[in-house]
Scaffold this motif. Sequence first.
Motif, PDB file in Angstrom:
ATOM      1  N   ALA A  13      -6.907  84.348-148.038  1.00 32.50           N
ATOM      2  CA  ALA A  13      -8.416  83.624-147.652  1.00 32.50           C
ATOM      3  C   ALA A  13      -8.592  84.354-146.370  1.00 32.50           C
ATOM      4  O   ALA A  13      -9.688  84.425-146.065  1.00 32.50           O
ATOM      5  N   SER A  14      -7.533  83.908-145.343  1.00 30.27           N
ATOM      6  CA  SER A  14      -7.890  84.396-143.852  1.00 30.27           C
ATOM      7  C   SER A  14      -8.312  85.670-143.822  1.00 30.27           C
ATOM      8  O   SER A  14      -9.167  86.237-143.176  1.00 30.27           O
ATOM      9  N   LEU A  15      -7.486  86.618-144.489  1.00 30.99           N
ATOM     10  CA  LEU A  15      -7.753  88.029-144.510  1.00 30.99           C
ATOM     11  C   LEU A  15      -9.058  88.401-144.943  1.00 30.99           C
ATOM     12  O   LEU A  15      -9.953  89.076-144.339  1.00 30.99           O
ATOM     13  N   LEU A  16      -9.503  87.837-146.086  1.00 33.09           N
ATOM     14  CA  LEU A  16     -10.995  88.103-146.532  1.00 33.09           C
ATOM     15  C   LEU A  16     -11.966  87.525-146.022  1.00 33.09           C
ATOM     16  O   LEU A  16     -12.977  88.043-145.767  1.00 33.09           O
ATOM     17  N   GLY A  17     -11.510  86.489-145.071  1.00 34.58           N
ATOM     18  CA  GLY A  17     -12.515  85.752-144.041  1.00 34.58           C
ATOM     19  C   GLY A  17     -12.826  86.740-143.018  1.00 34.58           C
ATOM     20  O   GLY A  17     -13.776  87.103-142.606  1.00 34.58           O
ATOM     21  N   ASN A  18     -11.867  87.357-142.400  1.00 35.94           N
ATOM     22  CA  ASN A  18     -11.971  88.479-141.298  1.00 35.94           C
ATOM     23  C   ASN A  18     -12.546  89.809-141.873  1.00 35.94           C
ATOM     24  O   ASN A  18     -13.514  89.969-141.134  1.00 35.94           O
ATOM     25  N   VAL A  19     -12.522  90.108-142.928  1.00 37.56           N
ATOM     26  CA  VAL A  19     -13.195  91.419-143.695  1.00 37.56           C
ATOM     27  C   VAL A  19     -14.656  90.755-143.732  1.00 37.56           C
ATOM     28  O   VAL A  19     -15.726  91.716-143.486  1.00 37.56           O
ATOM     29  N   ALA A  20     -15.112  89.646-144.233  1.00 38.66           N
ATOM     30  CA  ALA A  20     -16.497  89.241-144.412  1.00 38.66           C
ATOM     31  C   ALA A  20     -17.032  89.250-143.090  1.00 38.66           C
ATOM     32  O   ALA A  20     -17.971  89.676-142.945  1.00 38.66           O
ATOM     33  N   PHE A  21     -16.429  88.769-142.049  1.00 39.26           N
ATOM     34  CA  PHE A  21     -16.952  88.817-140.658  1.00 39.26           C
ATOM     35  C   PHE A  21     -17.300  90.255-140.114  1.00 39.26           C
ATOM     36  O   PHE A  21     -18.220  90.362-139.563  1.00 39.26           O
ATOM     37  N   LEU A  22     -16.353  91.094-140.115  1.00 39.55           N
ATOM     38  CA  LEU A  22     -16.400  92.408-139.843  1.00 39.55           C
ATOM     39  C   LEU A  22     -17.701  92.994-140.447  1.00 39.55           C
ATOM     40  O   LEU A  22     -18.355  93.926-140.008  1.00 39.55           O
ATOM     41  N   ALA A  23     -17.601  92.813-141.965  1.00 36.92           N
ATOM     42  CA  ALA A  23     -18.632  93.387-142.625  1.00 36.92           C
ATOM     43  C   ALA A  23     -20.236  92.501-142.147  1.00 36.92           C
ATOM     44  O   ALA A  23     -21.220  93.554-142.207  1.00 36.92           O
ATOM     45  N   SER A  24     -20.227  91.639-141.855  1.00 34.04           N
ATOM     46  CA  SER A  24     -21.367  90.929-141.232  1.00 34.04           C
ATOM     47  C   SER A  24     -21.892  91.681-139.968  1.00 34.04           C
ATOM     48  O   SER A  24     -23.001  91.801-139.789  1.00 34.04           O
ATOM     49  N   TRP A  25     -20.934  92.033-139.391  1.00 36.96           N
ATOM     50  CA  TRP A  25     -21.265  92.761-137.982  1.00 36.96           C
ATOM     51  C   TRP A  25     -21.524  94.060-138.433  1.00 36.96           C
ATOM     52  O   TRP A  25     -22.675  94.611-137.564  1.00 36.96           O
ATOM     53  N   GLY A  26     -20.983  94.736-139.436  1.00 34.29           N
ATOM     54  CA  GLY A  26     -21.511  96.121-139.669  1.00 34.29           C
ATOM     55  C   GLY A  26     -23.055  96.079-140.285  1.00 34.29           C
ATOM     56  O   GLY A  26     -23.805  96.974-140.028  1.00 34.29           O
ATOM     57  N   VAL A  27     -23.356  95.067-141.301  1.00 39.41           N
ATOM     58  CA  VAL A  27     -24.684  94.925-141.628  1.00 39.41           C
ATOM     59  C   VAL A  27     -25.597  94.646-140.602  1.00 39.41           C
ATOM     60  O   VAL A  27     -26.895  95.106-140.568  1.00 39.41           O
ATOM     61  N   LEU A  28     -25.275  93.775-139.537  1.00 43.29           N
ATOM     62  CA  LEU A  28     -26.024  93.411-138.553  1.00 43.29           C
ATOM     63  C   LEU A  28     -26.395  94.570-137.537  1.00 43.29           C
ATOM     64  O   LEU A  28     -27.446  94.713-137.437  1.00 43.29           O
ATOM     65  N   LEU A  29     -25.374  95.450-137.401  1.00 41.74           N
ATOM     66  CA  LEU A  29     -25.625  96.778-136.276  1.00 41.74           C
ATOM     67  C   LEU A  29     -26.446  97.724-137.037  1.00 41.74           C
ATOM     68  O   LEU A  29     -27.030  98.223-136.382  1.00 41.74           O
ATOM     69  N   SER A  30     -26.043  97.952-138.269  1.00 41.78           N
ATOM     70  CA  SER A  30     -26.927  99.113-139.215  1.00 41.78           C
ATOM     71  C   SER A  30     -28.272  98.528-139.486  1.00 41.78           C
ATOM     72  O   SER A  30     -29.027  99.262-139.631  1.00 41.78           O
ATOM     73  N   ARG A  31     -28.418  97.405-139.749  1.00 44.66           N
ATOM     74  CA  ARG A  31     -29.792  96.662-140.325  1.00 44.66           C
ATOM     75  C   ARG A  31     -30.420  97.486-141.336  1.00 44.66           C
ATOM     76  O   ARG A  31     -31.486  98.173-141.200  1.00 44.66           O
ATOM     77  N   PRO A  32     -29.493  97.607-142.611  1.00 42.08           N
ATOM     78  CA  PRO A  32     -30.324  98.084-143.626  1.00 42.08           C
ATOM     79  C   PRO A  32     -31.070  97.169-144.331  1.00 42.08           C
ATOM     80  O   PRO A  32     -31.327  96.033-143.934  1.00 42.08           O
ATOM     81  N   SER A  33     -31.853  97.678-145.394  1.00 47.72           N
ATOM     82  CA  SER A  33     -32.915  96.709-145.915  1.00 47.72           C
ATOM     83  C   SER A  33     -32.048  95.515-146.665  1.00 47.72           C
ATOM     84  O   SER A  33     -31.152  95.465-147.233  1.00 47.72           O
ATOM     85  N   GLY A  34     -32.540  94.199-146.371  1.00 47.41           N
ATOM     86  CA  GLY A  34     -31.833  93.074-146.819  1.00 47.41           C
ATOM     87  C   GLY A  34     -30.827  92.672-146.142  1.00 47.41           C
ATOM     88  O   GLY A  34     -29.986  91.847-146.577  1.00 47.41           O
ATOM     89  N   TRP A  35     -30.912  93.154-144.695  1.00 48.34           N
ATOM     90  CA  TRP A  35     -29.784  92.452-143.948  1.00 48.34           C
ATOM     91  C   TRP A  35     -29.963  91.146-143.411  1.00 48.34           C
ATOM     92  O   TRP A  35     -28.681  90.310-143.236  1.00 48.34           O
ATOM     93  N   LEU A  36     -31.082  90.689-143.581  1.00 41.26           N
ATOM     94  CA  LEU A  36     -31.246  89.052-143.389  1.00 41.26           C
ATOM     95  C   LEU A  36     -30.777  88.102-144.337  1.00 41.26           C
ATOM     96  O   LEU A  36     -30.600  87.244-143.913  1.00 41.26           O
TER      97      LEU A  36
END
Length: 98
Positions: A13-36
């Motif tokens: 669960a900790s590992l998956l949480g960290n992966v979700a956090f990194l993915a949220s940063w990837g979504v934030l920095l690339s800002r594809p459609s639906g990033w909000l």
Amino acid sequence: MDPRRAYPRFAIASLLGNVAFLASWGVLLSRPSGWLVAGPILLALFVILRVGGMWLYARQQTEGSQRIRRAAIFTTLLAFVGVGLWVLTAVRGPTISF
């Protein structure tokens, strides 16, 4: 024996949480459609898995509970700092275009 090895679900669960956090940063920095939508969902998943999992683990431990409780508090504070930085970057931060 390391008590985390006795409960591999918490480590996963900790590992998956960290992966979700990194993915949220990837979504934030690339800002594809639906990033909000995707960004906050990934952040919520991070908080639920990382912080919630740590507090659940701390509640289940009986020996060394003060040390584990301090670790849970520290994890919570770090998670809130990470979420705050994410929000600050979303409001006024840079974007990366590919």
